[in-house]
Design an enzyme around this catalytic site. Sequence first.
Site, PDB file in Angstrom:
ATOM      1  CD  GLU A 133      -2.527   1.444   2.416  1.00  0.00           C
ATOM      2  OE1 GLU A 133      -2.520   0.658   3.651  1.00  0.00           O
ATOM      3  OE2 GLU A 133      -3.564   2.403   3.406  1.00  0.00           O
ATOM      4  CD  GLU A 138      -3.427   7.510   4.949  1.00  0.00           C
ATOM      5  OE1 GLU A 138      -2.599   7.885   4.677  1.00  0.00           O
ATOM      6  OE2 GLU A 138      -4.253   7.842   5.721  1.00  0.00           O
TER       7      GLU A 138
HETATM    8  C1  LIG Z   1      -8.889   5.488   2.949  1.00  0.00           C
HETATM    9  O1  LIG Z   1      -7.403   5.698   2.581  1.00  0.00           O
HETATM   10  C2  LIG Z   1      -6.616   4.977   3.843  1.00  0.00           C
HETATM   11  C3  LIG Z   1      -4.654   5.259   3.029  1.00  0.00           C
HETATM   12  O2  LIG Z   1      -4.602   6.507   3.073  1.00  0.00           O
HETATM   13  C4  LIG Z   1      -6.635   3.660   4.290  1.00  0.00           C
HETATM   14  O3  LIG Z   1      -6.165   2.691   4.809  1.00  0.00           O
HETATM   15  C5  LIG Z   1      -7.982   2.961   4.172  1.00  0.00           C
HETATM   16  O4  LIG Z   1      -8.187   1.942   4.760  1.00  0.00           O
HETATM   17  C6  LIG Z   1      -8.915   3.944   3.611  1.00  0.00           C
HETATM   18  N1  LIG Z   1     -10.190   3.931   4.147  1.00  0.00           N
HETATM   19  C7  LIG Z   1     -11.535   3.487   3.153  1.00  0.00           C
HETATM   20  C8  LIG Z   1     -12.825   3.586   3.972  1.00  0.00           C
HETATM   21  O5  LIG Z   1     -10.959   3.134   2.822  1.00  0.00           O
END
Ligand SMILES: *[C@@H]1O[C@H](CO)[C@@H](O)[C@H](O)[C@H]1NC(C)=O
Length: 316
Positions: A133, A138
């Site tokens: 990932e 962010e």
């Molecule tokens: C949204 O993005 C972050 C990555 O920065 C991730 O860790 C997280 O799981 C994501 N949240 C959702 C709800 O998808």
Amino acid sequence: MSFRLLTLSSSITAVLGATYSRSENIVGTGFYNSFNFEAIADPTHGRVNYVSEATAKSQNLTFASANTFILRADAKTAISDSSATGRNSVRIRSNNAYTTHVAVFDIKHMPQGCGTWPAVWETNESNWPNGGEVDIIEGVNDQGTNQVTLHTSPGCTMPASRTQTGTTLLTNCDVNVAGNSGCGVSVGQAPSYGPTFNADGGGWYAIERTSTFISVWFWSRNAANVPADVKAGGTAVNTGNWGTPAANFPNTSCNIAQFFDANNIIINLTFCGDWAGQAAIYGASGCPSTCNSYVDSNPTAFANAYFQFNSINIYE
Ligand SMILES: *[C@@H]1O[C@H](CO)[C@@H](O)[C@H](O)[C@H]1NC(C)=O
Ligand SMILES: *[C@@H]1O[C@H](CO)[C@@H](O)[C@H](O)[C@H]1NC(C)=O
Ligand SMILES: *[C@@H]1O[C@H](CO)[C@@H](O)[C@H](O)[C@H]1NC(C)=O
Ligand SMILES: *[C@@H]1O[C@H](CO)[C@@H](O)[C@H](O)[C@H]1NC(C)=O
């Protein structure tokens, strides 16, 4: 793809620059062809209700014209039902997946406001964390600077010192360490996130992923050093001309090709949850009330909780 070696005064890290050709030019209504809306439960436990493309369109939570694409949270409805999952919002995932590539995100506006947790990132959702990932953009609760982070399975760490303009945070990328904080880099450039980013008209984020490193750059809209090929959004880019990245993840103690497989691009906007909603973090941000009750009771506070993209260009 042709490589050329940049001459650096430092002999420790050789930075490879490369020329790439554009494989996708995603603009305006084209986003609907390149991305799918994911109406799923939020894996990070946010106060959010991710809606389908049809619902997002009918509530104008997404809007596209020939040259702009918008994704936003609902800013009209108070949530009085405590059993509701949260505020309507959106999460989209690219249909294509990428290994070695460059992606340039030309973003005019990103979500801001107390409780917001927006992200632009890459992963393989069905093979997490083994497919890796990369969080490109962010942050939470209107902080001023962006954080770029890798999350991996055990065995991938980053050197504390490396060739980048940002600041190394933690160095172990393993999701099992430090509550899945990952190995992050603070971009440390004030207009890189939230209100300051938006006040400057946004800017460009770019990722270069090869089999031996991952780099992320940020340029504010009016920065003097925006590379001409980034600004033009044309048919080729040469990362060798882009200068030192904001964040660099070398293969010194992480076999990039082993820890990262083909990743989709995901763009999501959640609220509160595992990061933004932690009482200490939410409180320290100067935001009022508690995160969930703020999100439930103050719809108009989310008027600026939106992404506006000029384009995403993919080069391979
Ligand atoms: C949204 O993005 C972050 C990555 O920065 C991730 O860790 C997280 O799981 C994501 N949240 C959702 C709800 O998808
Ligand atoms: C939907 O959003 C766009 C972009 O913000 C705006 O121009 C348009 O007027 C909105 N449409 C409606 C019906 O509110
Ligand atoms: C690490 O990357 C360098 C080039 O940046 C490459 O020469 C070397 O073979 C890579 N090592 C591994 C273990 O992949
Ligand atoms: C993601 O991982 C799954 C499980 O290993 C794999 O089957 C799939 O091909 C991967 N997706 C992509 C886009 O590589």
